[in-house]
Design an enzyme around this catalytic site. Structure first.
Site, short mmCIF file in Angstrom:
data_model
loop_
_atom_site.label_atom_id
_atom_site.label_comp_id
_atom_site.label_asym_id
_atom_site.label_seq_id
_atom_site.Cartn_x
_atom_site.Cartn_y
_atom_site.Cartn_z
N ASP A 173 0.88 -1.11 -0.02
CA ASP A 173 0.12 0.04 -0.05
C ASP A 173 0.93 1.33 0.01
OD1 ASP A 173 -2.79 -1.09 -0.14
OD2 ASP A 173 -2.53 -1.49 2.23
N LEU A 174 1.74 1.11 0.76
CA LEU A 174 2.64 2.48 0.92
C LEU A 174 3.54 2.74 0.01
CD1 LEU A 174 3.22 2.01 4.97
CD2 LEU A 174 1.76 3.78 3.84
#
Length: 409
Positions: A173-174
């Site tokens: 995600d990051l």
């Protein structure tokens, strides 16, 4: 008072408007990065809001939502209605960037795919963040961080085979959110050159492969398969524990002076003559044995004793901080990486701040994450707006939220 690294409307992206249709982490994080650089970010949510708002029963403002959505303005649009779609397109018409993290094809089905946006606003940078890309056998599957971190080989680099459990932060995600922010910045630069916008595609799995470039390139060139200890072996990095149970790390890399200095600091000079450790190549091959020797040596005295000796001998090292330790670390405390901002109820909030400093353009004053739909009156008025859902009422699933649920990329 404005701090010396802030300006009232500061940041290198001041004047740039970003429309974000993101859920959970990757899309919202990409937009947060741009907000931290000074962009005006308008977060568009369905009536029930980004599911991260209610994470772990926190009502409409979980700490997780606050972390990924600070500095934004929020509007509620019901995209299943003509009025809601029209209001979104009005926002896109005056925007510089639009970010979404739906599954492939959802934006087109809802009426704001890249072709529609390009015709509406030829200067717009549209960015789609997906799990597996726009095509392929996995493309339309729900994409969550754990799945992508497994498919993208991230877990194979950080999880020992005997453990076999997901761990750590939301890697994919990051990283995909950061990749999306970088891609948007590059597209904005290209637009400055020729005046034209473009559509940018970022995949979570591709972002992981890019991040794991050393392991991926090594395998493609040599066939060697990296695992959790491959990098520490090559880097000659070790974790040690003092007699007080407090941990620290050393990183010797290649220079021989760090190895001999470490032995001096730990009062174990005889290890230099041990054939298992006599050369860097031998230390790489006998990593586990050396790890055991170093742990035995450091168990004799408290951590601070060893940290002081390592400083004196200029050995690369550092305490192994927890998040609770982090902000009390004297170096971190000296860097001004935490600030107090105003919460919605007037309660001060301590938040981590961007570490990047721009001396000329500064950065904007940080604002708390927005309440659901709080900017509707300013940005869309009654047209296209949908009533917000009570945090205590189970929301009805709209067409927009059903299309997006589970797609977050």
């Amino acid at each position: 008072m404005t701090r010396d690294h802030e300006t009232p409307a500061g940041g290198p992206l001041a004047g740039i408007r970003v429309v974000e249709l993101g859920q959970y982490i990757s899309g919202p994080y990409a937009a947060k990065v741009l907000a931290d650089l000074g962009a005006e970010v308008v977060k568009v949510e369905s009536p029930e809001g980004d599911p991260m708002r209610r994470w772990e029963g926190h009502g409409t403002m979980s700490p997780q939502f606050a972390a990924y959505n600070r500095g934004k303005r929020a509007v509620v649009l019901d995209l299943k209605t003509d009025e809601g779609l029209s209001a979104l397109l009005d926002l896109a018409r005056t925007a510089d960037v639009l970010i979404e993290n739906f599954r492939p094809g959802v934006a087109e089905r809802l009426g704001f795919g890249p072709d529609v946006l390009r015709e509406l606003n030829p200067r717009l940078i549209s960015c789609s963040v997906t799990g597996f890309g726009a095509a392929g056998p996995y493309a339309r599957r729900p994409a969550y961080d754990t799945v992508i971190s497994a498919v993208g080989a991230m877990y194979s680099q950080v999880v020992p085979a005997e453990t076999l459990r997901p761990l750590g932060p939301a890697f994919s995600d990051l990283l995909s959110g950061m990749s999306a922010a970088q891609a948007v910045l590059a597209a904005l630069h290209a637009r400055d050159v020729d005046g034209r916008g473009e559509h940018v595609e970022v995949s979570m799995v591709g972002s992981l492969i890019d991040f794991l470039t050393e392991a991926a390139s090594t395998y493609l060139e040599t066939g060697q398969v990296a695992g959790p200890d491959s990098r520490p072996r090559r880097a000659q990095a070790y974790a040690c524990v003092g007699a007080d149970g407090r941990a620290f790390v050393v990183h010797m890399s290649v220079p021989e002076k760090f190895w001999t200095g470490l032995l001096d600091a730990l009062e174990r000079p005889e290890l230099a003559a041990d054939p298992r450790f006599a050369t860097r190549e031998a230390r790489v091959a006998n990593y586990d044995a050396l790890d055991a020797e170093l742990k035995a040596a450091t168990a004799r005295m408290p951590r601070q004793h060893w940290l002081d000796r390592l400083v004196e001998r200029d050995i690369p090292h550092g305490p192994l901080n927890t998040v609770a330790d982090l902000f009390d670390d004297p170096q971190v405390a000296s860097m001004g990486l935490v600030e107090e901002i105003d919460g919605h109820d007037g309660t001060p909030l301590r938040v981590p701040v961007p570490s990047t400093r721009f001396r000329r353009s500064g950065r904007p004053r940080l604002r708390a994450a927005p309440q659901l739909g709080e900017a509707n009156a300013d940005l869309v008025g009654a047209a296209g707006a949908a009533p917000t859902t009570s945090a205590t009422t189970a929301p009805a699933v709209t067409a927009a939220s059903a299309a997006a649920e589970g797609t977050r990329a």
